[in-house]
Design a protein around this motif. Structure first.
Motif, PDB file in Angstrom:
ATOM      1  N   LYS A 216      14.566  85.954  18.175  1.00 56.48           N
ATOM      2  CA  LYS A 216      15.144  86.452  16.931  1.00 56.48           C
ATOM      3  C   LYS A 216      14.180  86.135  15.791  1.00 56.48           C
ATOM      4  O   LYS A 216      13.887  84.969  15.521  1.00 56.48           O
ATOM      5  CB  LYS A 216      16.513  85.818  16.693  1.00 56.48           C
ATOM      6  CG  LYS A 216      17.483  86.018  17.850  1.00 56.48           C
ATOM      7  CD  LYS A 216      18.790  85.300  17.566  1.00 56.48           C
ATOM      8  CE  LYS A 216      19.759  85.469  18.736  1.00 56.48           C
ATOM      9  NZ  LYS A 216      19.284  84.853  19.950  1.00 56.48           N
TER      10      LYS A 216
ATOM     11  N   GLN B 213      17.636  85.204  11.185  1.00 55.82           N
ATOM     12  CA  GLN B 213      19.002  84.830  11.539  1.00 55.82           C
ATOM     13  C   GLN B 213      19.869  86.085  11.645  1.00 55.82           C
ATOM     14  O   GLN B 213      20.023  86.820  10.672  1.00 55.82           O
ATOM     15  CB  GLN B 213      19.580  83.884  10.476  1.00 55.82           C
ATOM     16  CG  GLN B 213      20.942  83.305  10.844  1.00 55.82           C
ATOM     17  CD  GLN B 213      20.868  82.378  12.041  1.00 55.82           C
ATOM     18  OE1 GLN B 213      19.828  81.791  12.304  1.00 55.82           O
ATOM     19  NE2 GLN B 213      21.946  82.278  12.779  1.00 55.82           N
TER      20      GLN B 213
ATOM     21  N   SER C 183      27.043  86.842  15.586  1.00 50.93           N
ATOM     22  CA  SER C 183      26.829  85.926  16.694  1.00 50.93           C
ATOM     23  C   SER C 183      27.348  86.568  17.973  1.00 50.93           C
ATOM     24  O   SER C 183      28.168  87.498  17.933  1.00 50.93           O
ATOM     25  CB  SER C 183      27.546  84.601  16.457  1.00 50.93           C
ATOM     26  OG  SER C 183      28.955  84.787  16.526  1.00 50.93           O
ATOM     27  N   ARG C 184      26.887  86.060  19.094  1.00 58.49           N
ATOM     28  CA  ARG C 184      27.395  86.563  20.373  1.00 58.49           C
ATOM     29  C   ARG C 184      28.889  86.312  20.475  1.00 58.49           C
ATOM     30  O   ARG C 184      29.636  87.164  20.976  1.00 58.49           O
ATOM     31  CB  ARG C 184      26.657  85.878  21.522  1.00 58.49           C
ATOM     32  CG  ARG C 184      27.203  86.253  22.882  1.00 58.49           C
ATOM     33  CD  ARG C 184      26.468  85.576  24.018  1.00 58.49           C
ATOM     34  NE  ARG C 184      25.201  86.218  24.284  1.00 58.49           N
ATOM     35  CZ  ARG C 184      24.409  85.900  25.315  1.00 58.49           C
ATOM     36  NH1 ARG C 184      24.767  84.942  26.141  1.00 58.49           N
ATOM     37  NH2 ARG C 184      23.278  86.543  25.511  1.00 58.49           N
ATOM     38  N   ASP C 185      29.356  85.172  19.991  1.00 57.88           N
ATOM     39  CA  ASP C 185      30.787  84.861  20.060  1.00 57.88           C
ATOM     40  C   ASP C 185      31.617  85.877  19.291  1.00 57.88           C
ATOM     41  O   ASP C 185      32.703  86.272  19.737  1.00 57.88           O
ATOM     42  CB  ASP C 185      31.060  83.459  19.510  1.00 57.88           C
ATOM     43  CG  ASP C 185      30.571  82.357  20.432  1.00 57.88           C
ATOM     44  OD1 ASP C 185      30.299  82.654  21.615  1.00 57.88           O
ATOM     45  OD2 ASP C 185      30.463  81.201  19.981  1.00 57.88           O
ATOM     46  N   GLN C 186      31.126  86.308  18.123  1.00 57.47           N
ATOM     47  CA  GLN C 186      31.844  87.318  17.351  1.00 57.47           C
ATOM     48  C   GLN C 186      31.935  88.632  18.118  1.00 57.47           C
ATOM     49  O   GLN C 186      32.998  89.280  18.147  1.00 57.47           O
ATOM     50  CB  GLN C 186      31.139  87.549  16.012  1.00 57.47           C
ATOM     51  CG  GLN C 186      31.294  86.437  14.998  1.00 57.47           C
ATOM     52  CD  GLN C 186      30.470  86.707  13.750  1.00 57.47           C
ATOM     53  OE1 GLN C 186      29.232  86.791  13.818  1.00 57.47           O
ATOM     54  NE2 GLN C 186      31.132  86.860  12.614  1.00 57.47           N
TER      55      GLN C 186
ATOM     56  N   SER D 188      22.054  95.005  15.394  1.00 55.88           N
ATOM     57  CA  SER D 188      22.713  93.698  15.436  1.00 55.88           C
ATOM     58  C   SER D 188      23.350  93.443  16.791  1.00 55.88           C
ATOM     59  O   SER D 188      23.286  92.326  17.319  1.00 55.88           O
ATOM     60  CB  SER D 188      23.785  93.617  14.343  1.00 55.88           C
ATOM     61  OG  SER D 188      23.215  93.716  13.058  1.00 55.88           O
TER      62      SER D 188
ATOM     63  N   HIS E 275      21.980  90.801  21.052  1.00 55.79           N
ATOM     64  CA  HIS E 275      22.683  89.928  21.994  1.00 55.79           C
ATOM     65  C   HIS E 275      22.956  90.583  23.345  1.00 55.79           C
ATOM     66  O   HIS E 275      22.986  89.904  24.363  1.00 55.79           O
ATOM     67  CB  HIS E 275      24.011  89.474  21.392  1.00 55.79           C
ATOM     68  CG  HIS E 275      23.856  88.681  20.132  1.00 55.79           C
ATOM     69  ND1 HIS E 275      23.453  87.368  20.133  1.00 55.79           N
ATOM     70  CD2 HIS E 275      24.037  89.019  18.831  1.00 55.79           C
ATOM     71  CE1 HIS E 275      23.403  86.914  18.886  1.00 55.79           C
ATOM     72  NE2 HIS E 275      23.749  87.901  18.076  1.00 55.79           N
TER      73      HIS E 275
END
Length: 256
Positions: free
Chosen positions: A23, A26, A30-33, A65, A69
């Motif tokens: 990356k 930043q 996020s992957r979690d999102q 974006s 991921h």
């Protein structure tokens, strides 16, 4: 034909085998999102309705974006399935004396897996597209925990692996069938008993030439369908565990 050792070896495409992209800045997501919103979409609309475009719209994010991921929808499904596996309650070998309580621990884990599949019935379709599920961190946690239970009970590690495969295969097999049935009921708007009653005339007619099925269907039609499913799952699991217990006794006897 000679093999060029300098050529990179191919591997099965998977989010778990692909080197992570560097990356440069930043990322805004996020992957979690991404996984969390994808899970919301799947629970609401099912796997056929999920697309990278729809996910990007929901996240108010562009493709760049997302692709930071996940390379494609297949990788996204792998991540979401592993997220689901994280909901399964895995007993630790130090929570009880596994030489005497292993059956209870395994039963609790299998029941938890079943409940998770019922909460996310779309997983029935996703498992066929989920790629290398076993390498996800939550799937690994489940495997490690179950292996520990069986090993602490007295199985060798190799025997424990076979035992885990038997239990998980049974639990997933029954749970996927139930999840498919419950999904169909949800689409129909019928209760479970109403669904069974609506199918009964056709089932009764189809079983006319099969006396054992005819007797079985007649008995089951008088029972509470939801309660019957619960009892059948527990009884079937007991059959699996009975066989494993016999093998465990032989192992312990040989060790003595």
């Amino acid at each position: 034909m000679p093999v060029d050792d300098d050529q990179p070896k191919q591997t099965i495409p998977s989010v778990w085998t692909r080197p992570q992209r560097r990356k440069r800045e930043q990322p805004t997501l996020s992957r979690d999102q991404i996984v969390s919103v994808a899970l919301e979409l799947l629970d609401a609309d099912g796997i056929d309705a999920l697309s990278m475009r729809k996910l990007g719209t929901r996240l108010n994010a562009g493709a760049t974006s997302l692709y930071t991921h996940v390379a494609n929808k297949d990788e996204l499904i792998e991540l979401v399935v592993d997220e689901i596996y994280g909901e399964i309650e895995v007993p630790g070998p130090d929570t009880a004396d596994m030489r005497t309580e292993w059956r209870s621990a395994v039963t609790s884990c299998a029941q938890s897996l079943r409940s998770v599949f019922h909460r996310h019935p779309w997983i029935v379709s996703a498992l066929g597209e989920a790629g290398v599920v076993s390498l996800g961190p939550n799937a690994m946690r489940l495997s490690e925990g179950m292996l520990a239970v069986f090993e602490e009970a007295g199985f060798s590690l190799e025997q424990a692996d076979l035992a885990v495969n038997a239990v998980v295969s049974y639990a997933i097999g029954v749970s996927t069938t139930e999840a498919a049935w419950l999904s169909r009921l949800a689409r129909s708007g019928l209760s479970e008993q109403e669904g069974v009653d609506s199918l009964w005339p056709a089932a009764e007619q189809a079983a006319q030439a099969y006396p054992r099925l005819r007797r079985l269907y007649a008995t089951q039609h008088l029972q509470d369908s939801g309660g019957t499913r619960n009892d059948n799952f527990g009884d079937g699991l007991d059959c699996v565990l009975d066989g494993l217990e016999i093998r465990l006794r032989r192992t312990r006897g040989a060790a003595d």
